[in-house]
Design a protein around this motif. Structure first.
Motif, mmCIF file in Angstrom:
data_model
loop_
_atom_site.group_PDB
_atom_site.id
_atom_site.type_symbol
_atom_site.label_atom_id
_atom_site.label_comp_id
_atom_site.label_asym_id
_atom_site.label_seq_id
_atom_site.Cartn_x
_atom_site.Cartn_y
_atom_site.Cartn_z
ATOM 1 N N LEU A 1 0.829 -1.203 0.000
ATOM 2 C CA LEU A 1 0.000 0.000 0.000
ATOM 3 C C LEU A 1 0.871 1.263 0.000
ATOM 4 N N LEU B 1 3.635 0.788 -3.327
ATOM 5 C CA LEU B 1 2.981 0.859 -4.641
ATOM 6 C C LEU B 1 2.274 2.213 -4.777
ATOM 7 N N GLY B 2 1.814 2.733 -3.639
ATOM 8 C CA GLY B 2 1.237 4.084 -3.648
ATOM 9 C C GLY B 2 2.265 5.087 -4.145
ATOM 10 N N HIS C 1 4.905 4.356 -5.947
ATOM 11 C CA HIS C 1 5.169 4.011 -7.352
ATOM 12 C C HIS C 1 4.110 4.641 -8.263
ATOM 13 N N MET C 2 2.853 4.542 -7.837
ATOM 14 C CA MET C 2 1.762 5.089 -8.654
ATOM 15 C C MET C 2 1.836 6.613 -8.703
ATOM 16 N N TYR D 1 12.421 -0.694 -4.107
ATOM 17 C CA TYR D 1 12.039 -1.530 -5.249
ATOM 18 C C TYR D 1 12.103 -3.005 -4.872
ATOM 19 N N LEU E 1 9.364 -3.818 -2.396
ATOM 20 C CA LEU E 1 8.056 -3.891 -3.083
ATOM 21 C C LEU E 1 7.959 -5.151 -3.933
ATOM 22 N N ALA F 1 5.076 -7.714 -3.088
ATOM 23 C CA ALA F 1 4.019 -7.860 -4.095
ATOM 24 C C ALA F 1 3.982 -9.275 -4.652
ATOM 25 N N PHE G 1 1.616 -7.591 -13.232
ATOM 26 C CA PHE G 1 2.827 -7.392 -12.432
ATOM 27 C C PHE G 1 3.950 -8.343 -12.860
ATOM 28 N N ARG H 1 15.892 -2.112 -17.918
ATOM 29 C CA ARG H 1 16.691 -0.929 -17.564
ATOM 30 C C ARG H 1 18.098 -1.319 -17.129
ATOM 31 N N PHE I 1 -4.516 0.555 -13.815
ATOM 32 C CA PHE I 1 -4.559 1.602 -12.786
ATOM 33 C C PHE I 1 -5.909 1.606 -12.063
ATOM 34 N N PHE J 1 -5.936 -1.238 -9.784
ATOM 35 C CA PHE J 1 -5.107 -0.913 -8.611
ATOM 36 C C PHE J 1 -5.889 -0.037 -7.636
ATOM 37 N N ALA K 1 -6.610 -1.468 -4.013
ATOM 38 C CA ALA K 1 -5.944 -0.813 -2.882
ATOM 39 C C ALA K 1 -6.960 -0.281 -1.880
ATOM 40 N N ILE L 1 -7.646 -1.809 1.888
ATOM 41 C CA ILE L 1 -7.565 -1.129 3.196
ATOM 42 C C ILE L 1 -8.769 -1.536 4.030
#
Lengths: 137, 145, 273
Positions: A19, A22-23, A25-26, A76, A79, A83, B43, B53, B80, B83, B87, B91
């Motif tokens: 949470l 990734l929050g 990251h977003m 990273y 996460l 994840a 993912f 990268r 998104f 997500f 998310a 919670i």
């Protein structure tokens, strides 16, 4: 064998870690147009200060700048692990609850462990290699 | 026990996803599963793609070029949205499943007020939070740039 | 609905000696105000289908026998007023997620066996005291309120019929047995957390619940199994970190020594069990 009492507890804890990370990251990758936080895309600010055009979060300059930061390296990997565990344990449970034949259930569980460990090793290597590369450039 | 032949009557997967006289929490449950599986699928691929990268700017650009275009952008947008829901509802679920939003045990008096009623504002709040996240994401991905 | 004069029952029927699969049959009866779904079934049996089978006993929402799927929702037939359903078309089926024995009779044995496996009784070391009580165990009103709600369970199986996990997963213990685990774990007279933990720490445990909330929505006694399961999860998580408040089973409150029986009050009869 670790029983579900522990695995599920870790699943919830991993959810909490995801949470936060990734929050972040977003925010960095998908909300930066609206939520502008200093330092999430380090190359963007520098580029604009020098009169350059707007950079996207996925532009190499930003990727390189983030990869070179220890904070991004550590978060990273954290996460990635959280994840992978959260997702693969959750997916395995979905399969388990669908009551497949025993062999399929075992195959999926074994596959989740192999895929999870494999991708964690690969992703961790990539993060470290990118860190070293970005430092060297 | 007699040797009477019983007829199996489990609802099966229809019991997860199908419609019925069910409350909103059941649909949140089903949606949480679907979005979770979708996010996991994305993912796993995302790890592989973004690991390019490690090989430098050229390989990164090649990888990013392979996943550009309107279809990928829309797919990314769906991820998104998934997500945002997963998310926000996550919670709510974490709070519920750790016993924080279900209320104290009470003397049941008809009409019964159960934990489903107690957590309903949280469920609505989670949906509202997801909607806000989706709004920000929509603006950021489609409108601002 | 006040003009309703007839009511139609569409009933899912299955006779293992005659049918290979369940099928629906339709019956129409006269409606009288106050008619419950169960009373309507009796009327059908008396006048239209003498071979129709269901399970019922107390007809007042206490025994838990007449759980069935009524217009898509698991309920007790005895305390469901037809007028409350808002229609004169009823669709009845046996409780889902249990094998059908015949017509509207589900096989509740798997649920009851699981219930039995999870030690649904006060567990403590002083077995002799439990067999031959010399007094009562201390428990305050506040202690009682922590589990009283969950103790109203009548094992009707409606929660199991509504649970999405039970719909597919036969290994999951289900809301009824797990609700009773929490009921006994919370009882201050009990010291059985560890033995019940052994029974539920694996794949049949409360983690298979994802809070769809259906069990609590359909429970005819307001037991709220979903609440019990989430509170149980909290205890199991705290247990992982060694943070669960360990309770000593409450002590025995001996009989008062200086109390005298009042005149005219007879002795209690000898225990029969």
């Amino acid at each position: 064998m670790i029983r579900d009492q522990k695995l599920w507890t870790w699943h919830i804890l991993a959810g909490a870690v995801i949470l936060v990370l990734l929050g972040l990251h977003m925010l960095t990758m998908h909300m930066e147009g609206v939520v502008k936080l200093e330092g999430l895309n380090p190359a963007s600010a520098a580029n604009e200060a020098q009169g350059g055009g707007k950079l996207q979060p996925i532009d190499w300059a930003n990727v390189k700048a983030r990869s070179a930061k220890v904070f991004y390296l550590v978060t990273y990997i954290l996460l990635l692990g959280a994840a992978l565990f959260h997702g693969l344990y959750g997916a395995t449970n979905v399969v388990h609850e669908a009551n497949p034949p025993r062999w399929l259930h075992k195959t999926v569980s074994a596959l989740a462990v192999v895929v999870g460990l494999g991708l964690f090793a690969f992703g961790t290597w990539a993060a470290i290699a990118a860190f070293l590369l970005a430092k060297a450039l | 026990m007699s040797d009477t032949k019983h007829h199996p009557n489990r609802l099966g997967l229809w019991g997860w996803l199908g419609g019925g006289r069910w409350g909103m929490e059941r649909y949140l449950y089903a949606l949480h599963r679907v979005t979770g599986l979708g996010l996991l699928a994305y993912f796993l691929l995302h790890i592989v793609v973004t690991s390019s990268r490690a090989f430098g700017a050229d390989r990164w650009k090649t990888a990013m070029d392979a996943v550009t275009g309107p279809l990928f952008k829309f797919g990314e947008y769906l991820v998104f949205v998934a997500f945002a829901f997963h998310a926000a509802n996550g919670i709510r679920l974490a709070l519920l499943e750790l016993g924080f939003a279900v209320g104290e045990p009470i003397e049941p008096v008809y009409p019964y007020r159960t934990s489903v009623h107690v957590q309903r504002p949280l469920a609505i709040g989670a949906l509202a939070l997801a909607a806000v996240l989706v709004a920000i994401g929509t603006a950021s991905m489609w409108l601002v740039d | 609905m006040s003009e309703m004069s007839k009511v139609t029952y569409r009933i899912r029927r299955y006779d293992p000696n005659r049918d290979t699969a369940p099928h629906y049959e339709t019956y129409t009866i006269d409606y009288t105000p106050g008619l419950t779904v169960l009373e309507g079934l009796w009327l059908i049996k008396e006048t239209l289908a003498p071979d129709l089978v269901w399970r019922a006993s107390c007809r007042m929402g206490v025994c838990g026998s007449c759980g069935m799927l009524i217009n898509g929702m698991a309920r007790l037939a005895c305390n469901t007023q037809i007028s409350d359903l808002g229609t004169d078309q009823l669709v009845l089926a046996p409780l889902p997620n249990f094998n059908i024995i015949r017509d509207l009779v589900p096989d509740l044995m798997p649920m009851l066996s699981t219930h039995q496996d999870l030690h649904p009784y006060v567990v403590r070391d002083d077995v002799a005291e439990q067999e031959e009580p010399t007094g009562e165990y201390y428990q305050s009103i506040h202690d009682l309120e922590q589990y009283l709600q969950f103790s109203y369970c009548i094992k009707c199986g409606c929660c199991m019929a509504a649970c999405p996990t039970v719909a597919t997963d036969p290994t999951y213990a289900g809301p009824m047995p797990l609700g009773q685990v929490q009921r006994y774990n919370t009882d201050t007279r009990d010291g059985g957390f560890e033995v019940r933990k052994e029974a539920i720490a694996g794949e049949r445990g409360p983690w298979r619940c994802h809070y769809a909330g259906e069990c609590s929505r359909v429970c005819p006694k307001g037991v709220d199994p979903a609440k019990a399961i989430q509170l149980l999860k909290r205890q199991m998580v705290l247990d992982v970190f060694g943070l669960r408040a360990k309770k000593c089973p409450s002590k025995l409150v001996g009989k008062p020594k200086d109390a005298k029986r009042r005149n005219g009050i007879p002795e209690a009869p000898k225990p029969t069990v």
